[in-house]
Design a protein around this motif. Sequence first.
Motif, PDB file in Angstrom:
ATOM      1  N   GLY A  73      48.665  16.444  51.395  1.00  0.00           N
ATOM      2  CA  GLY A  73      48.656  17.559  50.460  1.00  0.00           C
ATOM      3  C   GLY A  73      48.555  17.048  49.043  1.00  0.00           C
ATOM      4  O   GLY A  73      49.342  16.189  48.624  1.00  0.00           O
ATOM      5  N   GLY A  74      47.567  17.547  48.287  1.00  0.00           N
ATOM      6  CA  GLY A  74      47.341  17.112  46.920  1.00  0.00           C
ATOM      7  C   GLY A  74      47.516  18.231  45.924  1.00  0.00           C
ATOM      8  O   GLY A  74      48.158  19.244  46.200  1.00  0.00           O
ATOM      9  N   LYS A  90      41.539   6.034  62.033  1.00  0.00           N
ATOM     10  CA  LYS A  90      41.018   4.691  62.302  1.00  0.00           C
ATOM     11  C   LYS A  90      40.228   4.133  61.125  1.00  0.00           C
ATOM     12  O   LYS A  90      40.377   2.973  60.747  1.00  0.00           O
ATOM     13  CB  LYS A  90      40.139   4.711  63.556  1.00  0.00           C
ATOM     14  CG  LYS A  90      40.915   4.943  64.848  1.00  0.00           C
ATOM     15  CD  LYS A  90      39.987   4.869  66.051  1.00  0.00           C
ATOM     16  CE  LYS A  90      40.773   5.062  67.352  1.00  0.00           C
ATOM     17  NZ  LYS A  90      39.872   4.999  68.550  1.00  0.00           N
ATOM     18  N   THR A  91      39.366   4.963  60.559  1.00  0.00           N
ATOM     19  CA  THR A  91      38.481   4.485  59.489  1.00  0.00           C
ATOM     20  C   THR A  91      39.038   4.775  58.100  1.00  0.00           C
ATOM     21  O   THR A  91      38.543   4.229  57.115  1.00  0.00           O
ATOM     22  CB  THR A  91      37.110   5.163  59.604  1.00  0.00           C
ATOM     23  OG1 THR A  91      37.265   6.588  59.377  1.00  0.00           O
ATOM     24  CG2 THR A  91      36.504   4.940  60.975  1.00  0.00           C
ATOM     25  N   TYR A  92      40.034   5.654  58.017  1.00  0.00           N
ATOM     26  CA  TYR A  92      40.606   6.100  56.739  1.00  0.00           C
ATOM     27  C   TYR A  92      39.594   6.874  55.897  1.00  0.00           C
ATOM     28  O   TYR A  92      39.769   7.019  54.685  1.00  0.00           O
ATOM     29  CB  TYR A  92      41.180   4.924  55.931  1.00  0.00           C
ATOM     30  CG  TYR A  92      42.315   4.211  56.634  1.00  0.00           C
ATOM     31  CD1 TYR A  92      43.595   4.755  56.646  1.00  0.00           C
ATOM     32  CD2 TYR A  92      42.095   3.005  57.294  1.00  0.00           C
ATOM     33  CE1 TYR A  92      44.638   4.103  57.295  1.00  0.00           C
ATOM     34  CE2 TYR A  92      43.126   2.346  57.946  1.00  0.00           C
ATOM     35  CZ  TYR A  92      44.393   2.899  57.945  1.00  0.00           C
ATOM     36  OH  TYR A  92      45.421   2.263  58.587  1.00  0.00           O
ATOM     37  N   ASP A  93      38.537   7.363  56.538  1.00  0.00           N
ATOM     38  CA  ASP A  93      37.550   8.186  55.834  1.00  0.00           C
ATOM     39  C   ASP A  93      38.009   9.639  55.822  1.00  0.00           C
ATOM     40  O   ASP A  93      38.649  10.107  56.777  1.00  0.00           O
ATOM     41  CB  ASP A  93      36.178   8.099  56.520  1.00  0.00           C
ATOM     42  CG  ASP A  93      35.559   6.716  56.403  1.00  0.00           C
ATOM     43  OD1 ASP A  93      35.846   6.035  55.392  1.00  0.00           O
ATOM     44  OD2 ASP A  93      34.796   6.322  57.313  1.00  0.00           O
ATOM     45  N   ILE A  94      37.647  10.338  54.767  1.00  0.00           N
ATOM     46  CA  ILE A  94      38.001  11.747  54.682  1.00  0.00           C
ATOM     47  C   ILE A  94      37.083  12.559  55.593  1.00  0.00           C
ATOM     48  O   ILE A  94      35.863  12.346  55.623  1.00  0.00           O
ATOM     49  CB  ILE A  94      37.944  12.238  53.226  1.00  0.00           C
ATOM     50  CG1 ILE A  94      38.639  13.590  53.083  1.00  0.00           C
ATOM     51  CG2 ILE A  94      36.525  12.298  52.694  1.00  0.00           C
ATOM     52  CD1 ILE A  94      38.964  13.954  51.660  1.00  0.00           C
ATOM     53  N   VAL A  95      37.673  13.457  56.375  1.00  0.00           N
ATOM     54  CA  VAL A  95      36.927  14.269  57.330  1.00  0.00           C
ATOM     55  C   VAL A  95      36.657  15.664  56.789  1.00  0.00           C
ATOM     56  O   VAL A  95      35.575  16.217  56.930  1.00  0.00           O
ATOM     57  CB  VAL A  95      37.697  14.369  58.672  1.00  0.00           C
ATOM     58  CG1 VAL A  95      36.970  15.284  59.648  1.00  0.00           C
ATOM     59  CG2 VAL A  95      37.904  12.990  59.265  1.00  0.00           C
ATOM     60  N   LYS A  96      37.655  16.252  56.150  1.00  0.00           N
ATOM     61  CA  LYS A  96      37.532  17.623  55.674  1.00  0.00           C
ATOM     62  C   LYS A  96      38.505  17.844  54.524  1.00  0.00           C
ATOM     63  O   LYS A  96      39.572  17.228  54.471  1.00  0.00           O
ATOM     64  CB  LYS A  96      37.840  18.598  56.818  1.00  0.00           C
ATOM     65  CG  LYS A  96      37.640  20.070  56.486  1.00  0.00           C
ATOM     66  CD  LYS A  96      37.946  20.954  57.691  1.00  0.00           C
ATOM     67  CE  LYS A  96      36.973  20.717  58.819  1.00  0.00           C
ATOM     68  NZ  LYS A  96      37.166  21.665  59.938  1.00  0.00           N
ATOM     69  N   THR A  97      38.115  18.721  53.600  1.00  0.00           N
ATOM     70  CA  THR A  97      38.987  19.099  52.490  1.00  0.00           C
ATOM     71  C   THR A  97      39.085  20.615  52.418  1.00  0.00           C
ATOM     72  O   THR A  97      38.071  21.312  52.493  1.00  0.00           O
ATOM     73  CB  THR A  97      38.455  18.561  51.149  1.00  0.00           C
ATOM     74  OG1 THR A  97      38.416  17.129  51.208  1.00  0.00           O
ATOM     75  CG2 THR A  97      39.355  18.979  49.999  1.00  0.00           C
ATOM     76  N   PHE A  98      40.300  21.113  52.282  1.00  0.00           N
ATOM     77  CA  PHE A  98      40.536  22.544  52.106  1.00  0.00           C
ATOM     78  C   PHE A  98      41.047  22.790  50.687  1.00  0.00           C
ATOM     79  O   PHE A  98      41.934  22.077  50.205  1.00  0.00           O
ATOM     80  CB  PHE A  98      41.587  23.057  53.091  1.00  0.00           C
ATOM     81  CG  PHE A  98      41.183  23.008  54.530  1.00  0.00           C
ATOM     82  CD1 PHE A  98      40.177  23.832  55.009  1.00  0.00           C
ATOM     83  CD2 PHE A  98      41.813  22.136  55.406  1.00  0.00           C
ATOM     84  CE1 PHE A  98      39.808  23.785  56.344  1.00  0.00           C
ATOM     85  CE2 PHE A  98      41.457  22.093  56.739  1.00  0.00           C
ATOM     86  CZ  PHE A  98      40.444  22.922  57.218  1.00  0.00           C
ATOM     87  N   LEU A 108      44.100  20.215  50.374  1.00  0.00           N
ATOM     88  CA  LEU A 108      44.531  19.416  51.518  1.00  0.00           C
ATOM     89  C   LEU A 108      43.358  18.592  52.004  1.00  0.00           C
ATOM     90  O   LEU A 108      42.215  19.052  51.986  1.00  0.00           O
ATOM     91  CB  LEU A 108      45.009  20.305  52.673  1.00  0.00           C
ATOM     92  CG  LEU A 108      46.303  21.060  52.486  1.00  0.00           C
ATOM     93  CD1 LEU A 108      46.021  22.413  51.861  1.00  0.00           C
ATOM     94  CD2 LEU A 108      46.989  21.253  53.829  1.00  0.00           C
ATOM     95  N   SER A 109      43.649  17.397  52.463  1.00  0.00           N
ATOM     96  CA  SER A 109      42.604  16.520  52.985  1.00  0.00           C
ATOM     97  C   SER A 109      42.959  16.088  54.398  1.00  0.00           C
ATOM     98  O   SER A 109      44.121  15.779  54.693  1.00  0.00           O
ATOM     99  CB  SER A 109      42.437  15.283  52.103  1.00  0.00           C
ATOM    100  OG  SER A 109      42.080  15.646  50.786  1.00  0.00           O
ATOM    101  N   ILE A 110      41.946  16.076  55.273  1.00  0.00           N
ATOM    102  CA  ILE A 110      42.085  15.571  56.643  1.00  0.00           C
ATOM    103  C   ILE A 110      41.335  14.243  56.718  1.00  0.00           C
ATOM    104  O   ILE A 110      40.182  14.147  56.300  1.00  0.00           O
ATOM    105  CB  ILE A 110      41.500  16.559  57.675  1.00  0.00           C
ATOM    106  CG1 ILE A 110      41.985  17.986  57.401  1.00  0.00           C
ATOM    107  CG2 ILE A 110      41.858  16.114  59.084  1.00  0.00           C
ATOM    108  CD1 ILE A 110      43.472  18.177  57.533  1.00  0.00           C
ATOM    109  N   TRP A 111      42.007  13.220  57.258  1.00  0.00           N
ATOM    110  CA  TRP A 111      41.452  11.868  57.269  1.00  0.00           C
ATOM    111  C   TRP A 111      41.349  11.336  58.697  1.00  0.00           C
ATOM    112  O   TRP A 111      42.166  11.679  59.543  1.00  0.00           O
ATOM    113  CB  TRP A 111      42.355  10.914  56.480  1.00  0.00           C
ATOM    114  CG  TRP A 111      42.710  11.371  55.109  1.00  0.00           C
ATOM    115  CD1 TRP A 111      43.676  12.283  54.765  1.00  0.00           C
ATOM    116  CD2 TRP A 111      42.128  10.940  53.880  1.00  0.00           C
ATOM    117  NE1 TRP A 111      43.730  12.444  53.410  1.00  0.00           N
ATOM    118  CE2 TRP A 111      42.794  11.622  52.829  1.00  0.00           C
ATOM    119  CE3 TRP A 111      41.121  10.029  53.557  1.00  0.00           C
ATOM    120  CZ2 TRP A 111      42.485  11.438  51.496  1.00  0.00           C
ATOM    121  CZ3 TRP A 111      40.802   9.832  52.215  1.00  0.00           C
ATOM    122  CH2 TRP A 111      41.477  10.531  51.201  1.00  0.00           C
TER     123      TRP A 111
END
Length: 842
Positions: free
Chosen positions: A788-789, A799-807, A793-796
Motif C-alpha cells: 500500500g502506497g 519471484k521476479t519482484y516485477d510489478i504486476v498490477k497497480t490500483f 496499491l501495487s501487486i508484485w
Amino acid sequence: MDTDLMTLSDLQDDALIRLVQNRDEAAFAELMSRHTPKIWGIIVTKSRQHRDAEEILMNVWMAVWENIEGLRKIDSFRTWLRRVTLNACRRYYSSHRRSRDVILQSHEELFEYIDRTAPSRYRETQLHQDAREAVEHLPQRVRSIARLYYLESWNVNDIADQLNIAIGTVKTRLVEIRKILRKEFSVELQQGNVMQVESVKTQKRGNYFEGYLPKGALARFGKGYIFNFAYSPDGTRLAVGSTIGIWFYDTQTDEEINLLKGHSYYVSGVVFSPNGKTLASFSSWSDHTIRIWDAVTGESKGVLTGHTDEIYCLVFSPDGKMLASGSKDNTLRLWNAMTGEQNMTLDGHKNQVKTLAFNPDGSTLASGGSDEVIRIWNVSTGDLLLTFAAHANTIDSLMYSPDGKMLASHGGDNNVCLWDAYTGEFLRLFKSNAKEIKSIDLSKDGSTLAGVDNGNTLHLWNTRSGEKLQTIRWNQKFGSVQFSPDGKTFACDDDSKGTVFLFDTNSGYLIHEFKIDGKRERVNYYRFSPDGKTLAASNGFEIYFWNVNTAEHIKTITGYSEVVGAIEYSPNGNTVASVDGSVRVWDVKTQKLLKTIAPESSIRSISYSPDGEPLACGTHDNTILLFDVATWEHVATLEGHTKGLSCVKYSPDGNTLASGSWDNTIRIWNPNSGELLNTLTGHPDGIHDLVFSPNGSTLASCGGEGTIRFWDVVTGKHIRTIDPKSENSIDSVAYSPDGKILACTGDNGADGIRFWDVSTGELLKTIDVDAGAFSVVYSSDGSTFASGGMGELSIWDAKTYDIVKTFTGHIDPVYSVAYSPDGKTLASGCRDSTVILWDLTD
C-alpha cells in the motif's frame, strides 16, 4: 528583540533561527509558516486520526519554541526539527490515558483484574447503539414517533399530545414502523432501546455515484471523514466536504443525491453562491485548486488554477458573480464565478492571506493575513484603496457591518477592533481583558459583536457605542461563536465535550444545550440552517441536527469515520473488519455494515482467530478485548501492558496471542485462559508490528528504532536481530508463506520494501516504490505480494519482484492491505477513511 514581520520572509533560515532563539515571536511565526509543509508529511503518515495530526503539529512547534535556545548548530536545524517531529509523534501515542500501578504477570493476578461484568454491560451498550441506529434510518415521517416510543419509552397518549396528532395516527404509524424494521432492518424493537436482532443494515451508500468506486474495485465502504459543510441558501440541500469528495444531501429526505469528485486531495471548504445555483470548493492542502460546480446537476463548471500554495479562504461577492480566494502564496485572486476565468491577481501582502470579506455592495474587498495589515481593494480595477496596520502577528477575521461603513477585525494580538471602512480610521477597541480571543461574529443587523476568549467567557458589545452588553462566564471551553440568522440567539461550542450551547442575545441566558451523543464527543463544525430553525453540528463522523426551538434531536447523517488503520478478512472470507478507532464489520457479498464495535477506549488493531471465533482488539487504553464473533459479546479483557496497544496477532494454530505496545514490550498470551505466558523486551522505542512465522514457532517484531527482532514463541528467547543501521522506523513486517523471507516497510513509506533472508539476516532485495510503501502482505500461495502506497496499491510477482498490477483510487497513505482467503480480492484501508475491495481475477 522586535523585528518587522514584513521583512522576515526575506531572511535566510540561520538569521531567522537566531531571532527565534532571542524569543522573537514574529520570527517564530515566520519559521513555523516556512517549515510546517516540510514536516506535515511525516505527521500525516505517523498520525492515526485527522485531528491527531493537527495536535501533533502544535506539540512539535511548542517543543521547538521551548528548546531552540539550546540548538548550537543552526545549520542542522532541519535534521533537528525532523527528530523533534518524530519524537512528538511517538510521545503522542505513548501517553497512556490512565496510570497503572500493577503489571500483571500470572494467571491468578490476571483474572483478579478482569472485569467479569463487562460482557453483559458491553452487550447492553451495543443493543442500545444498534436500536438507535435502526431508528435513525427510518423515514422522516415516522422517525419522531419511533424515537419517543422506542428510545424514550413514551406511551401512545403522551406521543399524541407532544406531536399534536391523533392517538389513532400514532398507533397506525407504529404498525408501519414495525413493518419497516422487520423488512428493511431485520430487527424487532421493544420499548427502552431493546433489540432482539443485532445486525442492522445501513442507509444507502454511495456506490451508485460516479467516481465513488474506482476502476478495478468491487466495493467501497465508508464515505470518508467530514471537514465542513454548507447549507444551500434555501436550506433544501447540504454540501459536505470530506476526504473523498463533496457529498450532496436532500435535507428533507436525508438521502445522498450526488458525490462530486475532482479535487486531488481532501475538500476542506465548500460555499454556495448567494442564489444557490453554484457551489465552490477548495482544498487547504496539496491540491491548490478551486472548483466550481452546478449546485443542481453536480456538473463541474471549472477548475480554477493559479495559486501555488495552500488556499485558506474563499468567498462569493454579494451578487454571486465573483469569487475571491486568499492563499499561503501571499496573494488573493479574483475569479469570474460563472466561467471560472481569473479576473486578476492582487499582490501586496508580504505573507499568507488568511481572511477576506466583501463589502455589502460588492465594490470593495478587505483582506488580512500574517503581515499585520488590512488592505482594502477595488474589485473592478484591482487598485489598492487602503492599507492600515491593524493587529500584531496576524489578522484572523474580518467582517463588514450591513451598511458597509464599519469593518470589525480580530487578530493575533487578541484585540477586537472596529474600523472606518472608507478611511481606515480606528474607531474603537472592544475590551475583554483576555489573553486570547478565539472567535468573533457580527449580528446580521450589525448592532452586536460577540467574542469568545480562552478564559471560558463570552462577550457581547454594542458596535455603535462600544458598550459591553453582556459578559457570560461559563465553565466550558468555548471554541467559536455564531449568531442565528435573526440575531436573537447565538451559539457557542465546547469542542472537547461535544456540545453546542444556545444563548439568548438580549438576556445572555442559556436556552438549550445540544449534545453529540456518540463515540466521538467532539464538535468539528456547526451551522444554523438559513431559516434559523435547525442547528447542525459535526464531529467528523456524523452530522447531528436539532430543532432550535425545542432542542429535539431531529436526525443524524452517518456513514463517515476516522482514518482506517487496519483491516482483516475473517477466515471464511465472508466479512472484512476495519479499524478506525471502532471496529466495523462489513458483509463482503451484500456490502452492508453488519456490526460496529465501539468500546469506550479507541481500538488500534485487530486479529481474527484462525477458526474465526474470537476477535482480538488492541486498545489505546492498554488492554486487549476479546469478542465472540457469533454473538459479538465481549467475553474477556486481557490486562498487563502499561501503554496503548499498537498490534495484536494470533498464531497460526490460534492457541497463542501476541501483543505489541508503545510500552516497548511484547506479551504472549493464552487466549483461551487469559494467562500471560511471557513478556519479551528489547525494543527501545515502541513496537510497530508483529507477525508469526507460518509454522508458528517464531515471532518477528519491528519497532520505532528501526530493527527487526526474532523470538522463540515457546521460550520467549531472543533469536536474532536484523539491524539495517538506520534511524528510520520499520513499520510493517510480513513472512513469505514458506517462512524463508521476511518483507518490511519503514520510514513512513519512504524506505520502499526490503526483503531479508530469515535464516541468515541477509538483505536479499530492496524495491524503491515511487508511491511509497506503508504496508506489505503476501498472498496465501506466495506467488504475489501487495503493498500500500500513497493513494495506490501495487501487486508484485514474488519471484521476479516485477510489478504486476497497480490500483488507484484512494487519497493518502494506504495503511493496511489484506488478501481474501481465496486470493480473489484484496482489501485496502486508507487514511482517507474508506475501505476498498479490489478484484484480482481480472
